[in-house]
Every structure is written in C-alpha cells, then in structure tokens.
Design a protein around this motif. Structure first.
Motif, PDB file in Angstrom:
ATOM      1  N   THR A  16     -45.213 -10.753   1.886  1.00 55.40           N
ATOM      2  CA  THR A  16     -44.330 -10.787   0.719  1.00 55.40           C
ATOM      3  C   THR A  16     -43.805 -12.187   0.458  1.00 55.40           C
ATOM      4  O   THR A  16     -43.864 -12.695  -0.672  1.00 55.40           O
ATOM      5  CB  THR A  16     -43.155  -9.809   0.920  1.00 55.40           C
ATOM      6  N   VAL A  17     -43.302 -12.843   1.494  1.00 54.90           N
ATOM      7  CA  VAL A  17     -42.750 -14.187   1.328  1.00 54.90           C
ATOM      8  C   VAL A  17     -43.853 -15.168   0.932  1.00 54.90           C
ATOM      9  O   VAL A  17     -43.655 -16.027   0.080  1.00 54.90           O
ATOM     10  CB  VAL A  17     -42.007 -14.625   2.606  1.00 54.90           C
ATOM     11  N   ARG A  19     -46.541 -14.513  -0.794  1.00 55.30           N
ATOM     12  CA  ARG A  19     -46.838 -14.287  -2.217  1.00 55.30           C
ATOM     13  C   ARG A  19     -45.780 -14.923  -3.116  1.00 55.30           C
ATOM     14  O   ARG A  19     -46.108 -15.516  -4.138  1.00 55.30           O
ATOM     15  CB  ARG A  19     -46.957 -12.793  -2.505  1.00 55.30           C
ATOM     16  N   PHE A  20     -44.519 -14.793  -2.744  1.00 52.72           N
ATOM     17  CA  PHE A  20     -43.447 -15.437  -3.524  1.00 52.72           C
ATOM     18  C   PHE A  20     -43.673 -16.943  -3.582  1.00 52.72           C
ATOM     19  O   PHE A  20     -43.609 -17.554  -4.654  1.00 52.72           O
ATOM     20  CB  PHE A  20     -42.074 -15.176  -2.898  1.00 52.72           C
ATOM     21  N   ARG A  23     -46.628 -17.917  -5.732  1.00 50.35           N
ATOM     22  CA  ARG A  23     -46.311 -17.807  -7.166  1.00 50.35           C
ATOM     23  C   ARG A  23     -45.556 -19.027  -7.654  1.00 50.35           C
ATOM     24  O   ARG A  23     -45.601 -19.366  -8.837  1.00 50.35           O
ATOM     25  CB  ARG A  23     -45.515 -16.540  -7.445  1.00 50.35           C
ATOM     26  N   GLY A  24     -44.859 -19.693  -6.737  1.00 48.06           N
ATOM     27  CA  GLY A  24     -44.175 -20.945  -7.064  1.00 48.06           C
ATOM     28  C   GLY A  24     -45.083 -22.160  -6.911  1.00 48.06           C
ATOM     29  O   GLY A  24     -44.609 -23.293  -6.931  1.00 48.06           O
ATOM     30  N   GLY A 109     -35.138 -12.514  -2.339  1.00 47.99           N
ATOM     31  CA  GLY A 109     -35.655 -12.474  -3.710  1.00 47.99           C
ATOM     32  C   GLY A 109     -36.514 -13.697  -4.001  1.00 47.99           C
ATOM     33  O   GLY A 109     -36.283 -14.774  -3.444  1.00 47.99           O
ATOM     34  N   MET A 110     -37.515 -13.526  -4.844  1.00 49.33           N
ATOM     35  CA  MET A 110     -38.436 -14.615  -5.142  1.00 49.33           C
ATOM     36  C   MET A 110     -37.708 -15.824  -5.741  1.00 49.33           C
ATOM     37  O   MET A 110     -37.912 -16.959  -5.299  1.00 49.33           O
ATOM     38  CB  MET A 110     -39.547 -14.162  -6.095  1.00 49.33           C
ATOM     39  N   GLN A 111     -36.860 -15.604  -6.728  1.00 46.92           N
ATOM     40  CA  GLN A 111     -36.177 -16.736  -7.364  1.00 46.92           C
ATOM     41  C   GLN A 111     -35.229 -17.426  -6.399  1.00 46.92           C
ATOM     42  O   GLN A 111     -35.103 -18.659  -6.408  1.00 46.92           O
ATOM     43  CB  GLN A 111     -35.454 -16.276  -8.636  1.00 46.92           C
ATOM     44  N   LEU A 113     -35.602 -17.646  -3.132  1.00 43.17           N
ATOM     45  CA  LEU A 113     -36.432 -18.406  -2.210  1.00 43.17           C
ATOM     46  C   LEU A 113     -36.982 -19.661  -2.876  1.00 43.17           C
ATOM     47  O   LEU A 113     -36.903 -20.761  -2.317  1.00 43.17           O
ATOM     48  CB  LEU A 113     -37.574 -17.533  -1.686  1.00 43.17           C
ATOM     49  N   LEU A 114     -37.543 -19.514  -4.055  1.00 41.38           N
ATOM     50  CA  LEU A 114     -38.109 -20.668  -4.754  1.00 41.38           C
ATOM     51  C   LEU A 114     -37.040 -21.700  -5.094  1.00 41.38           C
ATOM     52  O   LEU A 114     -37.291 -22.908  -5.027  1.00 41.38           O
ATOM     53  CB  LEU A 114     -38.861 -20.227  -6.003  1.00 41.38           C
TER      54      LEU A 114
END
Length: 127
Positions: A16-17, A19-20, A23-24, A109-111, A113-114
C-alpha cells in the motif's frame, strides 16, 4: 522524484505504501526488516527512509538510531500503528526521541505521506 527506502514487516502495508509513493512519482525499494534496510542503505544512496517502528528482531527505533549514526542527514519518516500494549502517543514520542523527522500514524493517507516526503526531501519533490 525521490528515491525511497521503505521498511515494514507487513507485506500488505509495504504494498500500500509503495503504491502511494509510486503514484507520487517516487522510486521505491522495499524491505521487511531493519537488517535488510541497513544492508541496502550501505549499498546505495536513498533520498529518504520510510520505516515502520515495531518489527520483529531489530525494530524501527533501532534502525533510526543506526541511520543517524551512519547516514546523518538522511530524512526519516516513521510510520506506526502504535506500540504493543502502549498508547499511540508513546510511539510518536519514541520515534521523535531517536531522531525521526516525521511520524505518521497508520493507516497512512496518500496525501499525508506524499506531503511529508515533499517537505523532507524538497529537491526530490515532483513538479
């Protein structure tokens, strides 16, 4: 784009991490233990380390201490669901005490983390 070393003992969390981060537009090398992370950090450079805190064997706190001693200046994001049998605040305080630059609670959350990656490795931020 940052080169990220991701360390977590739980495969689904790593997936999961990763993939996040991908995506960034970041490149990710993942591993499942502190020992593996130390070997990878000794073999090649990374822009940032994202590590779980509570893993079997050497934990993420030990890994953070190793990084501070051997790779000073490498930004570290600790991710944690909390210490076994302790309040979540304990994990956050311990990670900060040993030198994590940012502590994120699971589920991450993806945002969130990014945003942390961009803040800690601004030269590697995507455009």
């Amino acid at each position: 784009m940052a080169s990220v070393l991701l360390t977590d003992d739980v495969p689904v969390v790593r997936m999961t991490v990763r993939r996040f981060l991908e995506r960034g537009q970041h490149t990710v090398q993942e591993c499942g233990s502190a020992a593996e992370a130390e070997a990878l950090l000794g073999a090649r450079p990374f822009d940032i380390l994202v590590t779980d805190l509570w893993m079997p064997g050497r934990d993420g706190l030990t890994l953070i201490g190793w990084v501070k001693a051997h790779k000073p200046g490498l930004p570290i994001i600790a991710i944690t669901g909390g210490a076994p049998r302790a309040p979540q605040l304990f994990s956050m305080e311990e990670a900060a005490r040993v030198g994590a630059d940012r502590v994120l609670m699971k589920p991450v959350g993806m945002q969130e983390l990014l945003g942390a990656v961009a803040a800690l490795a601004p030269s590697a931020a995507t455009e």
